[in-house]
Design a protein around this motif. Structure first.
Motif, short mmCIF file in Angstrom:
data_model
loop_
_atom_site.label_atom_id
_atom_site.label_comp_id
_atom_site.label_asym_id
_atom_site.label_seq_id
_atom_site.Cartn_x
_atom_site.Cartn_y
_atom_site.Cartn_z
N THR A 126 0.09 -6.48 4.43
CA THR A 126 -0.39 -5.37 5.24
C THR A 126 -1.82 -5.66 5.69
O THR A 126 -2.65 -6.05 4.87
CB THR A 126 -0.37 -4.06 4.42
N PRO A 127 -2.12 -5.49 6.97
CA PRO A 127 -3.50 -5.75 7.43
C PRO A 127 -4.52 -4.90 6.66
O PRO A 127 -4.24 -3.75 6.32
CB PRO A 127 -3.46 -5.37 8.91
N GLN A 128 -5.68 -5.49 6.43
CA GLN A 128 -6.72 -4.79 5.67
C GLN A 128 -7.10 -3.46 6.30
O GLN A 128 -7.25 -2.46 5.59
CB GLN A 128 -7.96 -5.68 5.54
N ASN A 129 -7.24 -3.41 7.61
CA ASN A 129 -7.64 -2.16 8.26
C ASN A 129 -6.58 -1.07 8.09
O ASN A 129 -6.91 0.10 7.99
CB ASN A 129 -8.03 -2.36 9.72
N SER A 130 -5.30 -1.45 8.01
CA SER A 130 -4.24 -0.46 7.76
C SER A 130 -4.32 0.07 6.34
O SER A 130 -4.12 1.27 6.11
CB SER A 130 -2.86 -1.08 7.99
N LEU A 131 -4.62 -0.82 5.38
CA LEU A 131 -4.75 -0.38 3.99
C LEU A 131 -5.93 0.57 3.83
O LEU A 131 -5.83 1.58 3.11
CB LEU A 131 -4.93 -1.59 3.06
N VAL A 132 -7.04 0.29 4.50
CA VAL A 132 -8.22 1.14 4.40
C VAL A 132 -7.92 2.54 4.92
O VAL A 132 -8.42 3.54 4.37
CB VAL A 132 -9.41 0.50 5.15
N MET A 133 -7.10 2.65 5.94
CA MET A 133 -6.80 3.95 6.54
C MET A 133 -5.77 4.75 5.73
O MET A 133 -5.60 5.94 5.97
CB MET A 133 -6.29 3.75 7.98
N MET A 134 -5.11 4.13 4.76
CA MET A 134 -4.10 4.82 3.94
C MET A 134 -4.77 5.76 2.94
O MET A 134 -5.91 5.54 2.53
CB MET A 134 -3.28 3.81 3.12
N THR A 135 -4.03 6.76 2.53
CA THR A 135 -4.50 7.60 1.43
C THR A 135 -4.45 6.78 0.15
O THR A 135 -3.73 5.76 0.07
CB THR A 135 -3.61 8.84 1.26
N GLN A 136 -5.18 7.22 -0.86
CA GLN A 136 -5.15 6.52 -2.15
C GLN A 136 -3.73 6.53 -2.72
O GLN A 136 -3.28 5.53 -3.29
CB GLN A 136 -6.11 7.17 -3.13
N GLU A 137 -3.03 7.65 -2.54
CA GLU A 137 -1.66 7.75 -3.03
C GLU A 137 -0.77 6.68 -2.39
O GLU A 137 0.01 6.01 -3.07
CB GLU A 137 -1.11 9.15 -2.73
N ARG A 138 -0.89 6.50 -1.08
CA ARG A 138 -0.09 5.49 -0.37
C ARG A 138 -0.50 4.08 -0.81
O ARG A 138 0.37 3.22 -0.98
CB ARG A 138 -0.25 5.66 1.15
N GLN A 139 -1.80 3.85 -1.00
CA GLN A 139 -2.25 2.53 -1.48
C GLN A 139 -1.61 2.22 -2.83
O GLN A 139 -1.14 1.10 -3.07
CB GLN A 139 -3.77 2.49 -1.62
N MET A 140 -1.57 3.21 -3.71
CA MET A 140 -0.99 2.99 -5.04
C MET A 140 0.52 2.76 -4.96
O MET A 140 1.08 2.03 -5.78
CB MET A 140 -1.32 4.16 -5.98
N GLU A 141 1.18 3.34 -3.96
CA GLU A 141 2.61 3.05 -3.74
C GLU A 141 2.79 1.58 -3.36
O GLU A 141 3.72 0.92 -3.82
CB GLU A 141 3.17 3.94 -2.63
N VAL A 142 1.88 1.07 -2.52
CA VAL A 142 1.94 -0.35 -2.12
C VAL A 142 1.71 -1.23 -3.34
O VAL A 142 2.41 -2.24 -3.53
CB VAL A 142 0.93 -0.66 -1.00
N VAL A 143 0.76 -0.87 -4.21
CA VAL A 143 0.52 -1.62 -5.45
C VAL A 143 1.80 -1.64 -6.28
O VAL A 143 2.22 -2.69 -6.78
CB VAL A 143 -0.65 -1.00 -6.27
N LYS A 144 2.44 -0.49 -6.43
CA LYS A 144 3.66 -0.38 -7.24
C LYS A 144 4.79 -1.25 -6.67
O LYS A 144 5.45 -1.98 -7.40
CB LYS A 144 4.11 1.08 -7.33
N ILE A 145 4.95 -1.21 -5.36
CA ILE A 145 5.99 -2.02 -4.71
C ILE A 145 5.72 -3.51 -4.92
O ILE A 145 6.63 -4.27 -5.26
CB ILE A 145 6.08 -1.68 -3.19
N CYS A 146 4.45 -3.92 -4.76
CA CYS A 146 4.09 -5.33 -4.96
C CYS A 146 4.31 -5.74 -6.41
O CYS A 146 4.80 -6.85 -6.67
CB CYS A 146 2.64 -5.58 -4.55
N ASN A 147 3.95 -4.87 -7.35
CA ASN A 147 4.17 -5.19 -8.77
C ASN A 147 5.66 -5.37 -9.06
O ASN A 147 6.04 -6.26 -9.81
CB ASN A 147 3.58 -4.10 -9.67
N GLN A 148 6.50 -4.52 -8.48
CA GLN A 148 7.94 -4.66 -8.68
C GLN A 148 8.47 -5.94 -8.04
O GLN A 148 9.31 -6.64 -8.61
CB GLN A 148 8.67 -3.44 -8.09
N GLN A 149 7.97 -6.25 -6.87
CA GLN A 149 8.46 -7.42 -6.13
C GLN A 149 7.94 -8.73 -6.71
O GLN A 149 8.62 -9.74 -6.67
CB GLN A 149 8.03 -7.28 -4.67
N TYR A 150 6.72 -8.72 -7.26
CA TYR A 150 6.08 -9.96 -7.70
C TYR A 150 5.72 -9.94 -9.19
O TYR A 150 4.65 -10.38 -9.58
CB TYR A 150 4.84 -10.27 -6.86
#
Length: 195
Positions: A126-150
């Motif tokens: 995900t581009p850095q500028n898109s991550l910065v614009m996300m809510t903290q809750e959405r950022q943590m969802e991305v962390v969770k998805i990455c942890n599951q995937q990797y």
């Protein structure tokens, strides 16, 4: 006449370059016990090599052990804004994906949140500028998805940040040792990222 600081610098430099020779036994390439001992000292015990393969396969092919050898110091050098931090983040992500705990220390203008965004972008795509614009809750969802995937990649990445000229090497080593004990970790890779 040279100033005292210059003389102290030269004296310290000469001490750093001194080689301490010790007596050792002759190594026999046909003695399995000696081979096991020297192999273990270089790449880990028995058949479990502790080599951290780099993110860059062409570099792995060039390195004698096919990756980074434990307890070695490797340096990435380049002018400002040439991508050094991103190379180091790729290496940190790659080591974490291999199961190594990584401590990334930022010294200078970057803070932990910068590292968080860059690591998350590197793993998620995900581009850095898109991550910065996300809510903290959405950022943590991305962390969770990455942890599951990797395979829990972000459970192996830790960060520290210090302003420029705010810490000595000895104090940083104390902090690293303290955090290893606190977290019950043995960092397989420590990245010191400074401008």
């Amino acid at each position: 006449s040279p100033n005292l600081e210059g003389e102290e610098f030269v004296s310290d430099l000469i001490k750093a370059l001194e080689v301490q020779l010790s007596t050792t036994r002759v190594f026999s390439m046909t003695d399995p016990d000696q081979v096991r001992e020297v192999r273990s000292a270089s790449v880990g015990g028995s058949d479990q090599s502790k080599i951290i393969r780099t993110h860059y396969e062409s570099l792995n092919k060039c390195l004698m052990f096919g990756g980074w050898q434990p307890s070695t110091v490797n340096m990435v050098v380049g002018p400002p804004n040439s991508g050094k931090s991103m190379i180091l983040i790729n290496e940190g992500v790659n080591a974490a994906k291999q199961g190594f705990d990584v401590l990334h220390i930022f010294i200078g203008d970057m803070v932990e949140y910068d590292g968080f965004i860059r690591y998350l972008s590197c793993v998620s795509g995900t581009p850095q500028n898109s991550l910065v614009m996300m809510t903290q809750e959405r950022q943590m969802e991305v962390v969770k998805i990455c942890n599951q995937q990797y395979n829990d990649v972000f459970n192996r990445v830790f960060m520290l940040a210090y302003p420029s000229l705010s810490i000595t090497v000895d104090a940083m080593i104390e902090d690293i040792n303290k955090f290893e004990k606190q977290l019950n970790k043995d960092f397989g890779m420590i990245i010191i990222d400074y401008p």
